[in-house]
Design an enzyme around this catalytic site. Structure first.
Site, PDB file in Angstrom:
ATOM      1  N   GLU A 103       0.800  -1.227   0.000  1.00 34.75           N
ATOM      2  CA  GLU A 103       0.000   0.000   0.000  1.00 34.75           C
ATOM      3  C   GLU A 103       0.840   1.288   0.000  1.00 34.75           C
ATOM      4  O   GLU A 103       0.824   2.045   0.973  1.00 34.75           O
ATOM      5  CB  GLU A 103      -0.964   0.001   1.188  1.00 34.75           C
ATOM      6  CG  GLU A 103      -1.956  -1.137   1.112  1.00 34.75           C
ATOM      7  CD  GLU A 103      -2.996  -1.116   2.228  1.00 34.75           C
ATOM      8  OE1 GLU A 103      -2.928  -0.225   3.096  1.00 34.75           O
ATOM      9  OE2 GLU A 103      -3.876  -1.980   2.219  1.00 34.75           O
ATOM     10  N   GLU A 155      -5.304  -8.666   0.767  1.00 35.46           N
ATOM     11  CA  GLU A 155      -5.962  -8.259   2.020  1.00 35.46           C
ATOM     12  C   GLU A 155      -7.443  -8.028   1.739  1.00 35.46           C
ATOM     13  O   GLU A 155      -7.799  -7.428   0.723  1.00 35.46           O
ATOM     14  CB  GLU A 155      -5.411  -6.942   2.579  1.00 35.46           C
ATOM     15  CG  GLU A 155      -4.042  -7.012   3.168  1.00 35.46           C
ATOM     16  CD  GLU A 155      -3.600  -5.677   3.780  1.00 35.46           C
ATOM     17  OE1 GLU A 155      -4.461  -4.837   4.120  1.00 35.46           O
ATOM     18  OE2 GLU A 155      -2.374  -5.492   3.897  1.00 35.46           O
TER      19      GLU A 155
HETATM   20  O1  IFM Z   1      -4.198  -2.928   9.035  1.00 36.79           O
HETATM   21  C1  IFM Z   1      -4.131  -2.443   7.723  1.00 36.79           C
HETATM   22  C2  IFM Z   1      -2.945  -3.036   6.987  1.00 36.79           C
HETATM   23  O2  IFM Z   1      -1.766  -2.821   7.649  1.00 36.79           O
HETATM   24  C3  IFM Z   1      -2.845  -2.425   5.626  1.00 36.79           C
HETATM   25  N1  IFM Z   1      -4.098  -2.514   4.923  1.00 36.79           N
HETATM   26  C4  IFM Z   1      -5.295  -2.109   5.595  1.00 36.79           C
HETATM   27  C5  IFM Z   1      -5.376  -2.775   6.960  1.00 36.79           C
HETATM   28  C6  IFM Z   1      -6.674  -2.321   7.682  1.00 36.79           C
HETATM   29  O3  IFM Z   1      -6.683  -0.943   7.818  1.00 36.79           O
END
Ligand code: IFM
Length: 477
Positions: free
Chosen positions: A168, A360
């Protein structure tokens, strides 16, 4: 009970994810250097309740039990990140043998438990010493990252075959350098942030070169940006087109988009839309930069949590449809929008022509352990069922989806939000470090075992048993 099959391929990877700073704790143990998150969390008022990841889930000391728990919950894949300053306390130069040994043991125990490690090189815990030298703004920063990648690949690539470079960049650069809620907490101008972003892209490219050329096991490499997803308000072709165009948009005042990151990596150039939006603030691309950034990748990692509803307005203009009153949202106040896992993969796999892996997806709730000692997170089960059916729909239509990692394996430190949110399939009592698998963990085990077919189980229609409740007394007001 299961009536349908899913469209996920037989080789589909099911797993869960976590990141070093969010679960490891042991912030200064065994030679680890400080990271920018250690710095930010030590400043009062920056994090909800002044929480920090100093202890977190103490996974650094509990990893063996955690791995056995993952095995018992049916996991065959686990996405973890390496803490750069644990491995190289000053970011470059000296290697902390004990830090590297930790990941060595972690990988060994995972493999012994039949769990495939998917390793992310950078999930935000940037070495503080390198931040003092200018961090991502320093033109040397891609080279620093390459050096770090080399150390990790040298040590782990005989056993690790799945790699992700950056997690990210929209967040560690946008939230970390532009708006300042995340570490290192800077509020720079957009021009500087775009320069830092360019360096991060170069770092990505250099690390891919290292993995490709040095890995012992044949690598499967991707990166994991956060998908900025839109879905159409109706079934009309015009709205679907608006959603696709929204996902290919770049907005002039922030980094929240897909293509400023995806295009250089997969197409070897910044997108026209982005160059128009950022204008003269866009970085000056030096000869050879795009060749470095544009390394062949094996997959696009999608971190997708929600989606924005859009429609085609006058003249096809993209219009955002505001959420209606009382529409479902998570504890984070993110809209519950299962369509995200259909439209996101469809757009990203289509634009870049590579397989996608959901690296994710999940939701935060305010879970707690009930009187019966269990965590009844039925909302998470329903959320996942809805989202995964949409991912299955994408697979059924031919989108090349190769895997799904739930965020997160266990509750953890949620950055600026501290411990306010619980994303885990496993509940963590931070005072005792006791782990309690939530109902969703058992539900997800069956999803993994059936390769998604159990998503279509008949819902349990049995009436809750209220037989022993006393009669309601209706008395006049
Ligand atoms: O916890 C975070 C993660 O570290 C990166 N992506 C989003 C998740 C939830 O906010």
């Amino acid at each position: 009970m299961t009536s349908l099959r899913s469209s996920f391929p037989p080789s589909f990877t099911w797993g869960a994810a976590a990141a070093a700073y969010q679960i490891e704790g042991a912030w200064n143990a065994e030679g680890k250097g400080p990271s920018v998150w250690d710095m930010l969390t030590s400043q009062p008022g920056r994090i909800w309740m002044n929480d920090s990841g100093r202890e977190a889930c103490n996974h650094f000391h509990r990893y063996e039990d955690d791995i056995l728990m993952m095995r018992d919950l049916g996991f065959k894949a686990y996405r973890l990140s390496i803490s750069w300053p644990r491995v190289m306390p000053a970011g470059t130069g000296a290697v902390n043998k004990k830090g590297l040994d930790f990941y060595d043991r972690l990988v060994d125990r995972l493999l012994e438990a039949g769990i495939e490690p998917w390793v992310t090189l950078f999930h935000w815990d940037y070495p503080y010493e390198l931040f003092l030298r200018g961090g991502w703004l320093n033109p040397e920063s891609p080279r620093w990252f390459e050096e770090y990648a080399r150390v990790v690949v040298d040590r782990l690539s005989d056993r690790v075959g799945h790699w992700m470079t950056l997690n990210e960049p929209q967040c560690f650069l946008g939230l970390g350098h532009l708006t300042g809620e995340h570490a290192p907490g800077l509020r720079l101008g957009l021009e500087e942030v775009l320069l830092a972003s360019h360096h991060a892209l170069l770092a990505h490219g250099r690390s891919v070169q290292v993995i490709r050329s040095q890995a012992v096991r044949k690598p499967f490499i991707g990166f994991a940006p956060v998908g900025c997803i839109s879905h159409p308000a109706t079934n009309s072709v015009a709205d679907a087109d608006a959603a696709m165009r929204a996902m290919a948009s770049v907005y002039p005042d922030n980094l929240w988009n897909n293509i400023w990151w995806g295009d250089p990596i997969f197409r070897g150039c910044y997108p026209e839309e982005g160059l128009r939006a950022y204008g003269k603030l866009a970085p000056k691309v030096q000869p050879g930069d795009m060749e470095t950034i544009n390394q062949p990748l094996d997959f696009y990692g999608c971190n997708i949590y929600s989606s924005t509803k859009v429609r085609a307005g006058d003249g096809g203009r993209i219009e955002v449809v505001a959420a209606g009153q009382g529409e479902a949202h998570t504890h984070f106040l993110w809209p519950v929008s299962p369509e995200a896992l259909y439209w996101g993969p469809k757009f990203l796999a289509g634009r870049y022509g590579v397989p996608v892996v959901i690296t994710e997806n999940g939701l935060s709730l305010n879970d707690w352990v009930g009187l019966d000692g269990r965590v009844h997170d039925s909302a998470r089960i329903d959320f996942l069922n809805l989202y995964l059916r949409q991912l299955d729909r994408a697979a059924a239509e031919g989108v090349d989806v190769r895997g799904y990692f739930h965020w997160s394996i266990m509750d953890n430190f949620e950055w600026a939000e501290g411990y306010k949110h619980r994303f885990g399939l496993v509940y963590v009592d931070y005072a005792t470090q006791q782990r309690t698998p939530k109902d969703s963990a058992y539900w997800f085990r069956r999803v993994m075992q059936t390769n998604g077919a159990s998503l279509y189980d008949e819902p349990d229609q049995s009436e809750p048993s209220f037989n022993n409740l006393p009669e309601l007394q209706t008395s006049p007001l």
